[in-house]
Design an enzyme around this catalytic site. Sequence first.
Site, short mmCIF file in Angstrom:
data_model
loop_
_atom_site.label_atom_id
_atom_site.label_comp_id
_atom_site.label_asym_id
_atom_site.label_seq_id
_atom_site.Cartn_x
_atom_site.Cartn_y
_atom_site.Cartn_z
N CYS A 134 0.83 -1.22 0.00
CA CYS A 134 0.00 0.00 0.00
C CYS A 134 0.86 1.26 0.00
CB CYS A 134 -0.93 -0.01 1.21
SG CYS A 134 -2.01 1.42 1.28
N CYS A 137 -0.55 4.14 2.16
CA CYS A 137 -0.33 3.96 3.60
C CYS A 137 1.14 4.20 3.97
CB CYS A 137 -0.68 2.53 4.03
SG CYS A 137 -2.14 1.86 3.27
N ASP A 138 2.05 3.68 3.17
CA ASP A 138 3.45 3.59 3.61
C ASP A 138 4.44 4.45 2.83
OD1 ASP A 138 2.59 1.72 5.47
OD2 ASP A 138 2.82 0.07 4.06
#
Length: 313
Positions: A134, A137-138
């Site tokens: 992701c 997200c990261d």
Amino acid sequence: MLDCAIIGGGPAGLTAGLYATRGGLKNVTMFEMGLPGGQITQSSEIENYPGFFEHDKTGMDFMDTWQKQCFHFGLKHEMKKVERVSKTGEHFTVTLEGGEEIEAMTVIVCTGSVPKRAGFKGEEEYFGKGVSTCATCDGFFYKDKPVTVLGGGDTALEEAFYLSNICSDVYVVHRRDTFRAAPPTIERVKQKENIHFVFDSVIEEAVGNAMGLTGVDIKNIKTDEITHMENTGLFVFVGHNVRNEVLNDEEGGFICEVNDWGQVIVDLSMKTSVAGLFAAGDIRIEAPKQVVSAAGDGAVAALQVISYIQEQQ
Ligand code: FAD
Ligand code: NAP
């Protein structure tokens, strides 16, 4: 007894809920084990959904208004995982995690798919500690640092593009020398100076220590040469697995017909081989795996549910 149990709260499930409740069904519950929205909430952008053309909005932003609209007509949401669906006589039993059983006249399965693992050494060990599926997200963890992306499909290239706006350099490692992604996406990625292609190559190993990933070994599968990259995050985008477990029967088969890849066989009305059971979105055969088509499937399935219930009465 529910008029309709919807399993999964991505674009297909939410749209099915909207059409079922707005079409007059009073007792419709969507079982979604997490927050509604589905896979697209992991995406950094969406530019191919008609009517939505805002480049600075993420998949999460995009799905936010869906929920407000889809719950407006009376759709209920239970944040529960469904273990199994079975049919006894005319009706279905939906078994939830923990054993609770819910009766339903009809079921629409919209459980979608999950990111696949590529299978290289260290992938599981460092998953969540430097190996990610992701970018939204990261990606920020690698601000102004180099990252490696594995895969050559739409997801890999779109997420590489997203990462290129945050990270210093993005190395796209792909096992062939041509991409699977759509041509406009490939062209857009080629324009970015800090995206570099590493063709005919795979990840040999994710390397790290107790703190997490420290680097990756990349192997050229034509020459067997291994190149080590230090200080890089690794984003894996190598496709998805169909989430069809809720349709398993007790003998290890499925309660309805599925193809060799586990995709549920439906007709143009999203009917499965079992009366009253419908499947919509990425879980079905020949799914284009698009938000717009998943939503369309959900609408079709809900309209068919309404007809089916009327025919039964
Ligand atoms: P999903 O979105 O997968 O939703 C299924 C839901 O079911 C999930 O929320 C899951 O939690 C839930 N669920 C699963 N099993 C259970 C269970 N047992 N009990 C309860 N709940 C369960 N498409 C586009 O059109 N444009 C794009 O730009 C685009 N970009 C993408 C970027 C990324 C990174 C990814 C991963 C996908 C992208 N796609 C894009 C594809 C798109 O997201 C999917 O095609 C779409 O979300 C499929 O919708 P769905 O409702 O069928 O399934
Ligand atoms: P995908 O299209 O299946 O692509 C997976 C990629 O990973 C392929 O390039 C594949 O290589 C590679 N791969 C697979 N297993 C591997 C392994 N073990 N090691 C190394 N590489 C491996 O998956 P996706 O990109 O996630 O897309 C899924 C679906 O969603 C597609 O239908 C896609 O069109 C759709 N989607 C659409 C959009 C959009 O329309 N904007 C955005 C994202 C996703 P090969 O090419 O050699 O097989």
